[in-house]
Design an enzyme around this catalytic site. Structure first.
Site, PDB file in Angstrom:
ATOM      1  N   GLY A  15       0.787  -1.232   0.000  1.00 25.98           N
ATOM      2  CA  GLY A  15       0.000   0.000   0.000  1.00 25.98           C
ATOM      3  C   GLY A  15       0.815   1.276   0.000  1.00 25.98           C
ATOM      4  CG  ASN A  67       1.283   3.280  -5.735  1.00 24.61           C
ATOM      5  OD1 ASN A  67       1.589   4.298  -6.364  1.00 24.61           O
ATOM      6  ND2 ASN A  67       1.929   2.135  -5.872  1.00 24.61           N
ATOM      7  CG  MET A 111      -1.362  -8.010  -6.847  1.00 26.09           C
ATOM      8  SD  MET A 111      -1.032  -6.988  -8.310  1.00 26.09           S
ATOM      9  CE  MET A 111       0.739  -6.835  -8.241  1.00 26.09           C
ATOM     10  CG  HIS A 123       1.384  -2.136 -15.484  1.00 27.54           C
ATOM     11  ND1 HIS A 123       1.149  -3.393 -14.956  1.00 27.54           N
ATOM     12  CD2 HIS A 123       2.373  -2.282 -16.402  1.00 27.54           C
ATOM     13  CE1 HIS A 123       1.964  -4.251 -15.548  1.00 27.54           C
ATOM     14  NE2 HIS A 123       2.709  -3.603 -16.417  1.00 27.54           N
ATOM     15  CG  LEU A 136      -3.658  -8.005 -17.813  1.00 25.24           C
ATOM     16  CD1 LEU A 136      -4.051  -7.921 -16.347  1.00 25.24           C
ATOM     17  CD2 LEU A 136      -2.730  -9.184 -18.057  1.00 25.24           C
ATOM     18  CG  ASP A 137      -1.935  -4.585 -16.988  1.00 25.14           C
ATOM     19  OD1 ASP A 137      -2.588  -4.123 -16.044  1.00 25.14           O
ATOM     20  OD2 ASP A 137      -1.071  -5.470 -16.836  1.00 25.14           O
TER      21      ASP A 137
HETATM   22  C1  GAR Z   1       2.808  -1.130  -7.621  1.00 29.00           C
HETATM   23  O1  GAR Z   1       4.149  -1.072  -8.008  1.00 29.00           O
HETATM   24  C2  GAR Z   1       1.911  -1.273  -8.829  1.00 29.00           C
HETATM   25  O2  GAR Z   1       2.445  -0.666  -9.966  1.00 29.00           O
HETATM   26  C3  GAR Z   1       1.828  -2.773  -8.983  1.00 29.00           C
HETATM   27  O3  GAR Z   1       1.754  -3.246  -7.676  1.00 29.00           O
HETATM   28  C4  GAR Z   1       2.532  -2.418  -6.835  1.00 29.00           C
HETATM   29  C5  GAR Z   1       1.774  -2.171  -5.548  1.00 29.00           C
HETATM   30  O4  GAR Z   1       2.587  -1.558  -4.605  1.00 29.00           O
HETATM   31  N1  GAR Z   1       0.721  -3.166  -9.773  1.00 29.00           N
HETATM   32  C6  GAR Z   1       0.762  -4.093 -10.721  1.00 29.00           C
HETATM   33  O5  GAR Z   1       1.743  -4.746 -10.974  1.00 29.00           O
HETATM   34  C7  GAR Z   1      -0.548  -4.291 -11.475  1.00 29.00           C
HETATM   35  N2  GAR Z   1      -0.327  -5.081 -12.635  1.00 29.00           N
HETATM   36  P1  GAR Z   1       1.977  -0.878  -3.327  1.00 29.00           P
HETATM   37  O6  GAR Z   1       1.083  -1.911  -2.640  1.00 29.00           O
HETATM   38  O7  GAR Z   1       3.165  -0.565  -2.480  1.00 29.00           O
HETATM   39  O8  GAR Z   1       1.218   0.348  -3.739  1.00 29.00           O
END
Ligand code: GAR
Length: 205
Positions: free
Chosen positions: A17, A19, A95, A114, A149-150
């Site tokens: 988390g 982000n 995820m 992403h 996806l993406d």
């Molecule tokens: C982030 O780096 C995001 O880009 C990635 O998961 C991480 C979550 O980090 N997402 C993906 O790969 C989606 N395909 P966080 O929990 O520290 O925010």
């Protein structure tokens, strides 16, 4: 979005988390004029939940195993989002694939981050895949979510250099640093009503 009206957002997370934290901080400082109405996780042990609780944000944990289908799981999430009048769904390291039902309910109101420059290196290992491929640049993408996806229209991207001898953890740290800037920025643009989707292109006003 209507001017002067605070938009309710929900953040969906599965893991650390970081982000979410950047978004919480940006809301707190007033940079994003929104209210984080709910944080949802499919993982009861996600550190993201602790971050939300610390910021006094309501949390909801749903275990996918408690639901027969992906759609049933998503319906429960949506029910809770609607209860909170959520207008923007922010996926931050969530995820799980979102069902077409979810997309339909929140068409053009779901965003995701992403860790690679889409359409390159889709999937769950965007950083590792870019490094192993030998790409010279990579970086995060914020995009709208559609049925594939993406794949949805791109809101913001930030290119960073992959250096010789880079490790996955060093690269991840630099990608994250940029994610924590562009994700709050993209959310700000959305809640201020400054994003228009024209085909595949997102125009920023
Ligand atoms: C982030 O780096 C995001 O880009 C990635 O998961 C991480 C979550 O980090 N997402 C993906 O790969 C989606 N395909 P966080 O929990 O520290 O925010």
């Amino acid at each position: 979005m209507e001017e002067g009206v605070i938009v309710n957002i929900a953040v969906l997370c599965s893991g650390s988390g970081t982000n979410l934290q950047a978004i919480i901080d940006s809301v707190k400082s007033g940079h994003i004029p929104a209210n984080i109405a709910l944080v949802v996780s499919d993982n009861k042990d996600a550190f993201a939940l602790k971050r939300a609780q610390k910021a006094a944000i309501e949390t909801l944990v749903l275990n996918r195993k408690d639901f027969k289908t992906r759609e049933d799981f998503d319906k429960e999430i949506i029910k809770n989002l609607k209860k909170k009048n959520v207008e923007l769904v922010v996926l931050a390291g969530f995820m799980r694939l979102i069902s077409p039902y979810f997309i339909k309910e929140y068409r053009n109101r779901i965003v995701n981050i992403h860790p690679a420059l889409l359409p390159a290196f889709k999937g769950t290992h965007g950083i590792k895949d870019a490094l192993e491929y030998g790409a010279k640049v990579t970086g995060p993408t914020v995009h709208f979510v559609d049925e594939q996806l993406d794949n949805g229209p791109i809101i913001l991207q930030k290119a960073i250099e992959i250096k010789d001898g880079d490790t996955e953890s060093a690269l991840l740290e630099r990608v994250h640093k940029e994610e924590h800037k562009i994700y709050p920025e993209a959310i700000k643009l959305f809640v201020e009503g400054r994003l228009t989707i024209e085909g595949r292109r997102v125009v920023v006003k």
